[in-house]
Scaffold this motif. Structure first.
Motif, mmCIF file in Angstrom:
data_model
loop_
_atom_site.group_PDB
_atom_site.id
_atom_site.type_symbol
_atom_site.label_atom_id
_atom_site.label_comp_id
_atom_site.label_asym_id
_atom_site.label_seq_id
_atom_site.Cartn_x
_atom_site.Cartn_y
_atom_site.Cartn_z
ATOM 1 N N ALA A 29 -23.119 75.885 42.855
ATOM 2 C CA ALA A 29 -22.851 74.718 43.985
ATOM 3 C C ALA A 29 -23.465 73.650 42.909
ATOM 4 O O ALA A 29 -22.706 72.881 42.786
ATOM 5 C CB ALA A 29 -23.946 74.817 44.660
ATOM 6 N N THR A 30 -23.825 73.966 41.192
ATOM 7 C CA THR A 30 -24.526 73.245 40.237
ATOM 8 C C THR A 30 -22.821 72.669 39.526
ATOM 9 O O THR A 30 -22.881 71.649 39.515
ATOM 10 C CB THR A 30 -25.644 73.947 39.630
ATOM 11 N N ILE A 31 -22.790 74.115 39.193
ATOM 12 C CA ILE A 31 -21.184 73.601 38.507
ATOM 13 C C ILE A 31 -19.961 73.260 39.295
ATOM 14 O O ILE A 31 -19.405 71.958 38.428
ATOM 15 C CB ILE A 31 -20.696 75.303 37.885
ATOM 16 N N ALA A 33 -20.537 70.775 41.568
ATOM 17 C CA ALA A 33 -21.395 69.513 41.765
ATOM 18 C C ALA A 33 -21.192 68.500 40.492
ATOM 19 O O ALA A 33 -20.590 67.673 39.896
ATOM 20 C CB ALA A 33 -22.619 69.070 41.888
#
Lengths: 56, 825
Positions: A29-31, A33
């Motif tokens: 999810a971080t990548i 985002a």
């Protein structure tokens, strides 16, 4: 409690599985985002604020 | 080529849902205040009617308003009627605007609205009548369960059809949360409500004992997650930016927040069963995921609060911002407390006490209640084309409600921690407990009073809200908003097929890597190493594919946002995986055939009838049947050599399980006992039959200071023996080992046991104040047919088990469970 149908070493394994699975989701999810272009981000964030032309 | 079109939003449904939410909210809160006062003053269970009617109505207790029946009414009313209707109002309003299209079907909206209200009315009639499935937040009887599923499908269909017709290419984050709510609630609700009907009004859950407990809290915890949290977060992401007139603080953070929350939440259910007979690995999972849940929850809170950056000045003047800011703050507090309470050591103190009650109410009143109020105050002027009738009254509502919440939560913290500590307090010898249960109850009575007052204040605030919204509606005019939108051509949205979505590089790599990682943990030696090597190779391959793809992976996610069906499938997968990992092994393994150590002795027909009365009266709301693996619990409830903590096998045939989640009264897991000498069926446990008889007639006669209601109707109502054959047949189909019996045999068996108990009561001097003229034989005959005797039969059976010979454990490991099971204790 039961006949040894399931793993005996859950206590050692479960935290590792939990952490890896969660970290994987967080990381993905971080990548995702971070890969989102700034302009696109702004465009999506503004969606609720863009009211269509009202007709009276 | 795009053209414009004029559309009129369906705001009528929004107004309807909003009005319904306020109406049912007030009803639910009134019931809540009544339930709260019953814990301080037992007379509130019906005796007070004598006082307020100056003796015209004679009543020691009224069955319809007794605590065990109205507590589920309160929880269902607040969750499904108040928050449910509020959610539908918010979803219908924001989805139309985020999709730039009118809701797909007015007919479906109408069916949804009226269907939901009818279900609520059904609940309001059946729950006080004692018709229940006996599982928290899943009490409604099976015909209503089916109605809920049908209406939920109607809602989902209407929502997804609206998405399909949208005039906005991308799905805003609020819509993600709504999708997660719809698909996950459907999954949870259906699985936890799987039942085998025995009549139109009664059914047994298909799961029993530990399986039922696990499924129940997978559902119960995630009702909080996906009914009280995710839709409200979706509402937060839409309405806070609207109220503050600025975009959400960080859209990137909302992406991380959403996926992490949806993935993690579902795993945390077992934290409701810590230190119980639930297998340790499940407890460990529940605790770990609950602690990890802190991060995404706070991401949401921070994103909500920081959206108000630069708009803090509005906090002084705008009640909407006040409510939203306080609501999000309460969300942060509740989601800090949740993980804290999920730590096993903390849970040992908090579980079964009012600390949990305080925790859920900081969420329900602060997060749900204040988000609802903020949304209503923002919506009302727009739905009725006028200004809010009174800003100062809305401000008054805020302060009255806030003080109410603080009094409620603080009093419950003190009561819970105090009672938890007192219950575990030992005498100087260290081997005996210092306080009787009832002493701890009397010590916290003052806090129960404060809680009632806090709840009353919160209710008062909502009455102010109702007046304000009503006057606003009267002042304005109900008019649907009409806007001009740019029509989005079909070709420019939803172009990705499901198979394309599922066979894409990122998905295939992720699924394969996860599968081999799981195999690495589960395969036998050497094969596991091979699985690990494959996992590493797959990760390496996915990294190189990501690099080589030059943006195709991130493009895939962008395209997903514009294709609602594949996106929905992905959300469902993220939410379902936790449940699958926990529940499937438990359903396969945790069965009677595998039980070691102890196995439950099945009930007799009369005991089953008594158990159904126990469930119908909602006794599980105040009494647990689970002695935790904790020294104070064992000292208090199971000190004997053959007692100890509750084993998993001791409730394996219980449909529904009755481990409970709150102890207003003591645990009952070891209440039962052996057959009485010379009796064929009658048992006697910790206390004799007469003690139980008098206790149900007037609890304070046997336990001074008790706040338990009296149950006079049990001494009049007849036990429904005719229903037993169908019930026993259903249980037999679910795997409970009932002996072969004819219908007549079942009834005769029940009558024999009832007569034995009734005889013992008459011999011991049982007396019915309402029937002083009955002779011994008449009294014996009367009692043998009443529910009280069936209930006594059940209570005298609780916790009766047969030992199971333990097989030797091969290769004991350093797992303490293995040591314990291999010891000769």
């Amino acid at each position: 409690m039961f006949k040894r149908v399931i793993y005996e070493d859950w206590a050692a394994i479960v935290p590792i599985i939990s952490f890896i699975a969660t970290a994987a989701v967080f990381l993905t999810a971080t990548i995702r985002a971070l890969c989102l272009p700034k302009a696109r981000c702004q465009e999506l964030a503004d969606l609720p604020l863009e009211d269509p032309t009202p007709r009276r | 080529m795009s053209n414009t079109a004029t559309i009129t939003y369906d705001d009528k449904s929004v107004r309807h849902f909003m009005n319904a939410s306020i109406f049912w909210g007030i009803i639910g809160m009134i019931v809540g205040v009544l339930a709260a006062t019953q814990l301080s003053w037992w007379q509130m269970n019906g005796k007070f009617l004598e006082t307020i009617t100056f003796g015209l109505v004679k009543s020691e207790g009224l069955s319809y308003i007794t605590f065990g029946r109205i507590r589920p009414l309160h929880t269902n009313a607040v969750i499904f009627a108040f928050v449910g209707n509020m959610v539908f109002a918010g979803v219908y309003y924001s989805t139309q605007r985020l999709c730039r299209v009118r809701t797909a079907s007015d007919l479906l909206s109408k069916i949804h609205f009226w269907g939901w209200q009818l279900i609520i009315v059904g609940a309001a009639v059946t729950l006080p009548a004692g018709l229940t499935r006996g599982k928290e937040y899943a009490e409604l009887i099976w015909p209503l369960n089916i109605a809920v599923v049908v209406i939920w499908v109607v809602f989902g269909l209407n929502f997804f059809l609206t998405l399909a017709r949208r005039n906005e290419r991308s799905l805003y984050v609020s819509l993600w949360f709504y999708i997660a709510t719809i698909v996950t609630i459907a999954m949870l609700y259906i699985v936890n409500h799987l039942s085998l009907p025995t009549s139109l009004l009664h059914s047994y859950p298909i799961f029993g004992g530990v399986q039922d407990g696990l499924v129940q809290w997978w559902y119960g915890h995630n009702a909080v997650a996906f009914f009280l949290t995710t839709p409200i977060l979706g509402i937060m992401y839409y309405f806070i930016p609207k109220a503050a007139d600025r975009p959400v603080y960080s859209y990137r953070l909302s992406i991380i927040h959403f996926w992490a929350l949806v993935f993690i939440y579902i795993w945390a259910g077992p934290h409701h069963l810590l230190n119980t007979a639930l297998p340790r690995w499940l407890q460990m999972l529940g605790m770990l995921f609950s602690v990890m849940l802190w991060a995404p929850s706070w991401a949401g809170m921070l994103n909500g609060l920081l959206t108000l950056r630069g708009a803090w000045d509005k906090l002084r003047t705008d009640p909407v911002i006040k409510f939203f800011a306080a609501a999000v703050t309460f969300y942060g507090m509740a989601t800090f407390e949740g993980p804290l309470l999920s730590i096993r050591a903390v849970n040992a103190l908090s579980h079964y006490t009012d600390w949990t009650v305080g925790h859920v109410h900081s969420g329900a009143l602060g997060w749900n209640g204040f988000m609802a109020a903020g949304m209503f105050y923002w919506l009302a002027p727009r739905l009725w084309r006028t200004k809010l009738w009174s800003t100062s009254l809305a401000n008054m509502h805020f302060w009255v409600g806030l003080v109410g919440i603080l009094l409620y939560v603080a009093s419950m913290w003190v009561a819970g921690i105090m009672q938890g500590l007192m219950l575990a307090q030992t005498n100087p010898d260290g081997a005996t407990l210092k306080y009787e249960f009832v002493e701890t109850l009397n010590s916290i009575n003052i806090y129960y009073g404060i809680r009632s007052f806090g709840g009353f204040l919160f209710l008062t605030g909502f009455l102010m809200c109702a007046v304000n919204i009503f006057m606003t509606a009267r002042k304005g005019r109900a008019e649907d908003e009409t806007v001009e939108v740019t029509v989005l051509e079909k070709a420019s949205k939803d172009r990705m097929t499901l198979s394309e979505a599922l066979s894409s590089d990122p998905v295939v790599h992720a699924v394969l890597a996860l599968a081999f990682m799981i195999l690495w943990f589960l395969l036998p030696p050497h094969a596991d190493k091979a699985a690990l090597v494959v996992t590493i190779l797959l990760i390496a391959k996915s990294v190189s594919a990501f690099r080589a793809g030059k943006g195709t992976w991130s493009d895939y996610f962008n395209r997903l946002l514009e294709n609602y069906l594949p996106f929905t499938v992905l959300i469902f997968a993220a939410a379902a995986v936790g449940g699958l990992v926990q529940i499937i092994p438990s359903l396969l393994v945790n069965r009677a055939v595998n039980v070691e150590d102890r196995v439950q002795v099945p009930y007799t027909p009369l005991e089953l009838a008594g158990r159904d009365i126990y469930v119908a009266e909602g006794c599980y709301n105040c009494h647990s049947q689970m002695i935790r693996t904790l020294v104070p619990d064992v000292l208090r409830y199971g000190p004997g050599e053959d007692q100890g903590y509750s084993r998993l096998g001791e409730s394996i045939y219980d449909h529904p399980y009755q481990w409970g989640s709150k102890r207003t009264g003591p645990d009952l897991a070891r209440e039962g006992g052996a057959l009485v000498k010379d009796a064929k069926l009658m048992r006697s446990g910790k206390r004799d039959n007469l003690w139980h008889f008098n206790h149900f007639l007037d609890p304070r006669q046997m336990s001074s200071g008790s706040n338990m209601p009296a149950y006079p109707w049990l001494f009049e109502n007849k036990t429904a023996l005719k229903e037993l054959p169908a019930k026993i047949a259903a249980q037999a189909r679910l795997g409970v080992p009932w002996p072969a019996m004819t219908k007549d045999g079942i009834e005769q068996n029940a009558r024999d046991q009832a007569m034995e108990i009734a005889s013992s009561l008459v011999t011991a001097g049982a007396f019915l104040p309402d029937k002083p003229d009955l002779g011994p034989e008449e009294l014996r005959r009367h009692l043998s047919e009443t529910q009280i005797v069936a209930l006594i039969a059940y209570v005298q059976k609780i916790g009766v088990y047969a030992p199971v010979e333990k097989p030797p454990v091969k290769n004991p490991t350093l797992d303490p469970d293995a040591h314990r099971s291999s010891s000769t204790r």
